[in-house]
Scaffold this active site. Structure first.
Site, PDB file in Angstrom:
ATOM      1  N   PRO A   2       0.837  -1.191   0.000  1.00 35.79           N
ATOM      2  CA  PRO A   2       0.000   0.000   0.000  1.00 35.79           C
ATOM      3  C   PRO A   2       0.879   1.250   0.000  1.00 35.79           C
ATOM      4  O   PRO A   2       1.756   1.385   0.841  1.00 35.79           O
ATOM      5  CB  PRO A   2      -0.794  -0.126   1.306  1.00 35.79           C
ATOM      6  N   CYS A   3       0.685   2.126  -0.954  1.00 32.55           N
ATOM      7  CA  CYS A   3       1.542   3.303  -1.125  1.00 32.55           C
ATOM      8  C   CYS A   3       0.726   4.447  -1.722  1.00 32.55           C
ATOM      9  O   CYS A   3      -0.391   4.248  -2.176  1.00 32.55           O
ATOM     10  CB  CYS A   3       2.717   3.002  -2.061  1.00 32.55           C
ATOM     11  N   THR A   4       1.325   5.643  -1.729  1.00 29.39           N
ATOM     12  CA  THR A   4       0.730   6.788  -2.403  1.00 29.39           C
ATOM     13  C   THR A   4       1.827   7.515  -3.161  1.00 29.39           C
ATOM     14  O   THR A   4       2.900   7.773  -2.601  1.00 29.39           O
ATOM     15  CB  THR A   4       0.072   7.756  -1.404  1.00 29.39           C
ATOM     16  N   GLU A  95       4.080   1.241  -6.922  1.00 26.74           N
ATOM     17  CA  GLU A  95       2.747   1.493  -6.390  1.00 26.74           C
ATOM     18  C   GLU A  95       1.880   0.283  -6.733  1.00 26.74           C
ATOM     19  O   GLU A  95       1.639  -0.003  -7.911  1.00 26.74           O
ATOM     20  CB  GLU A  95       2.166   2.751  -7.039  1.00 26.74           C
TER      21      GLU A  95
END
Length: 498
Positions: A2-4, A95
């Site tokens: 999980p990333c942004t 991502e």
């Protein structure tokens, strides 16, 4: 993971730099310690074996030196995540994205299958290696590319050859361009160039909302893809465009699930609400976009030039100023924390690569770094064209200690979170002071490097000084936050016992 991700084109940034920023977040219920290192050519593997997928790849014998943010513990592989090579080309990977059943049915993931039985036994079946994934991509691509476009093409070729076991979004940048590549199923891919005057928001879902096959198979000015993507789309009826027009990859390859509306799209909404507050109506019953809108644009022209501080704030957002802020004392408690924050407890590291066109190639690349939960940490610049990194950032291991930047930030965040309203004044003063020191360090060092005989020595000395100042300020913040938390302990009593 999980990333942004936040990508900023050179004409949208405050100083003409291309800026690639990404939070790497640990999976739910886990915390992955990180460190900041330089990988020298002699330390780069030539025979690479993935820990998770057991895939063996022979790598070229001419790697460049590059920075990386690998896991401190290598039981799951390297996970180099983000870095800059000697040619001032950066890569951020990856991502984790979403997809749909139609894509997976047409081109399934290349997943690792363990061996059945033992060699020599009746019915023995050898293991089947999986494809490449987040664990591998920076290590097998970044040391061998000279431009962002080359990065797209090298990774694309590897995906076509070996496949992947997950959906991924990968950013490449040089001083002129940023490219964003998204994988499609097991072996396909496409990429779009970030418009120079725009920024891109990427939560954990497939994001590109426009694709031109004409350009991808022609000039490749703004789009690239694997050779058979158009045939793949047509044969499997993936294009959902009504009438004539360019394909929307988000509709063709992505998802619009209920979980997206809680976990993913609210993050794009929060960043664009912050960076374009007057462009649209973001709140209320007549809002143009809500946290659950499926049509939030992939890229947008900002209302003003964007700074490093804007990047840090955007990638630390927890829905401040909305009913959804988990720290809010206003509104209905039932709304607090219903959407996944960007600044989350599981932030492992934030890398912001700034490639400055107005500086000499020898000291053009700056990698801004933060460890731990972004709500409570500071973003710090380090020069990338170096041969070593400060021990305060490179020395992370599995021992919890305030002797390194990763664990000290984790301790501060855990203490400050429980006393948010009392501790945040000290945290914000720390963030501002460290940021100011970082900009001042760059200004002084740029001037010194311009006339230096040994630029590497100047940059490495500056990085060490920055790490020393950072450690002093972080120690001071820990002292203040610890005092705040200690005063708020449940067993406190007001009568003075002295």
């Amino acid at each position: 993971m999980p990333c942004t991700t936040l990508l900023i084109g050179k004409d949208a940034s405050y100083d003409g730099s291309t800026i690639v920023a990404r939070n790497e977040d640990s999976g739910s219920g886990s915390f992955e310690p990180k460190r900041f290192v330089v990988v020298k050519p002699e330390d780069q593997p030539r025979h690479y074996v993935s820990v998770l997928s057991h895939l063996a790849i022979e790598l070229p014998d001419n790697p460049q030196r590059y920075t990386a943010l690998p896991n401190a513990l290598l039981d799951k592989g390297i996970w180099a995540e983000a870095g800059v090579n000697e040619k001032n080309v950066s890569m951020s990977a990856t991502e984790t994205l979403t997809t749909n059943e139609r894509v997976l049915g047409a081109d399934p993931f290349v997943e690792y299958v363990p061996a059945q039985g033992k060699p020599g036994e009746e019915g023995y079946v050898a293991e089947q290696p999986g494809g490449i994934g987040e664990e591998d991509m920076v290590t097998i691509v970044l040391p061998y590319i000279s431009s962002a476009r080359e990065g797209v093409k090298r990774l694309g070729a590897l995906l076509e050859q070996y496949g992947t076991y997950e959906m991924n979004g990968i950013a490449f940048s040089d001083v002129d361009e940023i490219w964003w590549l998204e994988t499609v199923g097991g072996h396909r891919w496409y990429a779009r160039r970030v418009p120079d005057d725009a920024y891109v928001t990427m939560p954990n879902e497939l994001g590109v909302d426009r694709f031109s096959f004409e350009d991808a198979y022609g000039e490749q000015k703004d789009f690239m893809c694997c050779p058979d993507l158009k045939e793949f789309v047509e044969e499997n009826h993936l294009d959902l465009t009504l009438g004539e027009g360019e394909m929307n990859p988000r509709d063709a390859f992505g998802s619009h699930s209920d979980s997206d509306h809680v976990y993913n799209t609210p993050r794009a909404w929060a960043i664009q609400r912050f960076l374009n507050p007057r462009t649209c109506r973001w709140d209320g019953p007549d809002a143009d976009f809500t946290p659950e809108s499926d049509d939030i644009p992939w890229c947008r022209v900002p209302e003003r030039k964007l700074t490093i501080e804007d990047v840090k704030y955007a990638l630390s957002l927890h829905y401040q100023g909305t009913p959804f802020d988990p720290y809010s004392r206003r509104g209905h408690r039932s709304d607090h924390g219903i959407y996944r924050p960007i600044g989350i407890n599981r932030n492992s590291q934030l890398s912001v690569v700034q490639l400055r066109p107005y500086r000499d190639e020898a000291y053009r690349a700056v990698q801004w770094i933060a460890f731990g939960s972004n709500v409570f940490n500071a973003l710090v610049p380090f020069y990338a064209n170096v041969t070593t990194t400060p021990a305060y950032l490179a020395g992370t291991d599995d021992r919890v200690t305030t002797e390194n930047f990763y664990w000290e930030n984790r301790v501060i965040a855990a203490l400050a979170d429980a006393h948010y309203h009392e501790a945040m004044a000290d945290v914000e003063r720390y963030q501002e002071k460290v940021g100011g020191m970082g900009h001042h360090m760059l200004k002084e060092t740029d001037a010194a490097a311009a006339s230096a005989a040994d630029v590497h020595a100047v940059l490495e000395a500056a990085n060490e000084r920055m790490a020393g100042l950072l450690r002093k300020e972080t120690d001071d913040l820990l002292d203040k936050v610890l005092f705040c938390a200690s005063m708020g302990m449940k067993n406190a009593f007001s009568k003075d016992d002295m």
